[in-house]
Design an enzyme around this catalytic site. Structure first.
Site, short mmCIF file in Angstrom:
data_model
loop_
_atom_site.label_atom_id
_atom_site.label_comp_id
_atom_site.label_asym_id
_atom_site.label_seq_id
_atom_site.Cartn_x
_atom_site.Cartn_y
_atom_site.Cartn_z
N ARG A 40 0.86 -1.18 0.00
CA ARG A 40 0.00 0.00 0.00
C ARG A 40 0.90 1.24 0.00
NH1 ARG A 40 -2.31 -3.51 3.55
NH2 ARG A 40 -4.48 -4.07 3.11
N LYS A 64 -1.71 -1.10 7.96
CA LYS A 64 -3.16 -1.30 8.06
C LYS A 64 -3.53 -2.53 8.89
CE LYS A 64 -7.41 -1.58 5.43
NZ LYS A 64 -8.03 -1.49 4.11
N HIS A 135 -3.72 3.20 -5.48
CA HIS A 135 -3.85 1.74 -5.41
C HIS A 135 -3.50 1.07 -6.75
CE1 HIS A 135 -5.57 0.44 -1.53
NE2 HIS A 135 -5.83 1.74 -1.42
N ARG A 138 -0.47 -1.34 -6.57
CA ARG A 138 -0.82 -2.58 -5.85
C ARG A 138 -1.70 -3.47 -6.71
NH1 ARG A 138 -1.28 -4.39 -0.47
NH2 ARG A 138 -3.33 -5.12 0.17
N HIS A 162 -8.12 -10.43 1.64
CA HIS A 162 -9.49 -10.69 1.18
C HIS A 162 -9.93 -12.08 1.61
CE1 HIS A 162 -8.70 -7.70 -2.37
NE2 HIS A 162 -8.91 -7.08 -1.23
N TYR A 171 -10.98 -6.63 -7.37
CA TYR A 171 -9.99 -5.64 -6.96
C TYR A 171 -8.89 -5.49 -8.01
CZ TYR A 171 -6.48 -3.27 -4.10
OH TYR A 171 -5.54 -2.38 -3.63
#
Length: 188
Positions: A40, A64, A135, A138, A162, A171
Site C-alpha cells: 500500500r 493497516k 492503489h 498494488r 481478502h 480488486y
C-alpha cells in the site's frame, strides 16, 4: 471515491517507468517498488533507507493490518536503488519530500500520498491512461501475478487480506476484463 484500475499493458508500465526515471529517480523507484511489491502507498511511504541498504529483500510490518511482509527487491531496480541511496542516511525516508511540512514544520519527511497520487496521474496522463490512483501500483502487481499464474489467487487473497476470491478478482480488474471479453463476444 473513484475506483482505480491496474495498468494492464506491459508496454504502458515500461513507458511510465522510463518517463518517471527521466524526471526523478525517487519517483521512478517509488513506482517500481510499488509494482514489484504490492505494498500500500502508506507502507511505501514509511520505508527508510536502512530497510533496503545492502539488502536483497525488504521486511516490513504493514500499517493497516500489522501483517509482516517480506519480499524481494526486484533485480531490475537494484542498481538504481543503490545509486539513489548512496548519499542518504540510514534513518532517512526512502521517498523524502523536498518540502518542509506546513503544519509540523518538519523536513525530510516522506512525500505525501497526495503527491504520490499527482505523480502517478501525471505520468498516466502522458500515456492516455485513466482511472489511475495510489492503489494502481498494488492492483497492477496483483493483476500480473494472477495473469502469469492463476494458482496465485490464494496467495493474492492472503496478500490483500481478502476472504473471498471474487473480491480479489474484482480488486485486480480481472472481473472487468472477463465482462469486457464476454460483451465483445456477443453476436446478435
Amino acid at each position: 471515491m473513484n475506483f482505480v484500475q491496474p495498468i494492464r499493458d506491459p508496454n504502458d508500465i515500461e513507458a511510465i517507468k522510463q518517463y518517471l526515471k527521466l524526471r526523478s529517480l525517487r519517483n521512478y523507484l517509488f513506482f517500481c517498488i510499488g509494482i514489484y511489491s504490492g505494498l500500500r502507498v502508506s507502507d511505501l511511504l514509511s520505508l527508510k533507507v536502512w530497510m533496503v541498504r545492502g539488502k536483497t529483500r525488504i521486511d516490513i510490518v504493514e500499517k493497516k493490518n500489522k501483517n509482516r511482509k517480506n519480499f524481494v527487491i526486484h533485480p531490475s531496480i537494484k542498481e538504481d536503488l543503490d545509486r539513489y541511496i548512496k548519499n542518504m542516511k540510514d534513518d532517512d525516508y526512502l521517498f523524502p519530500s523536498r518540502q518542509i511540512k506546513m503544519k509540523s514544520k518538519l523536513s525530510k519527511q516522506p512525500i505525501d500520498r497526495s503527491t504520490a497520487y499527482r505523480m502517478l496521474n501525471d505520468a498516466a496522463q502522458q500515456f492516455g491512461l485513466q482511472e489511475i490512483g495510489t492503489h494502481t501500483m498494488r492492483k497492477t502487481w496483483g493483476y500480473f501475478l494472477y495473469r502469469q499464474n492463476h494458482l496465485n489467487l490464494a496467495l493474492l487473497m492472503e496478500a490483500f487480506g481478502h476472504s473471498d476470491p471474487t473480491i480479489t478478482l474484482r480488486y485486480i480488474g480481472i472481473t472487468q476484463d472477463m465482462m469486457d471479453a464476454a460483451i465483445l463476444q456477443l453476436n446478435y
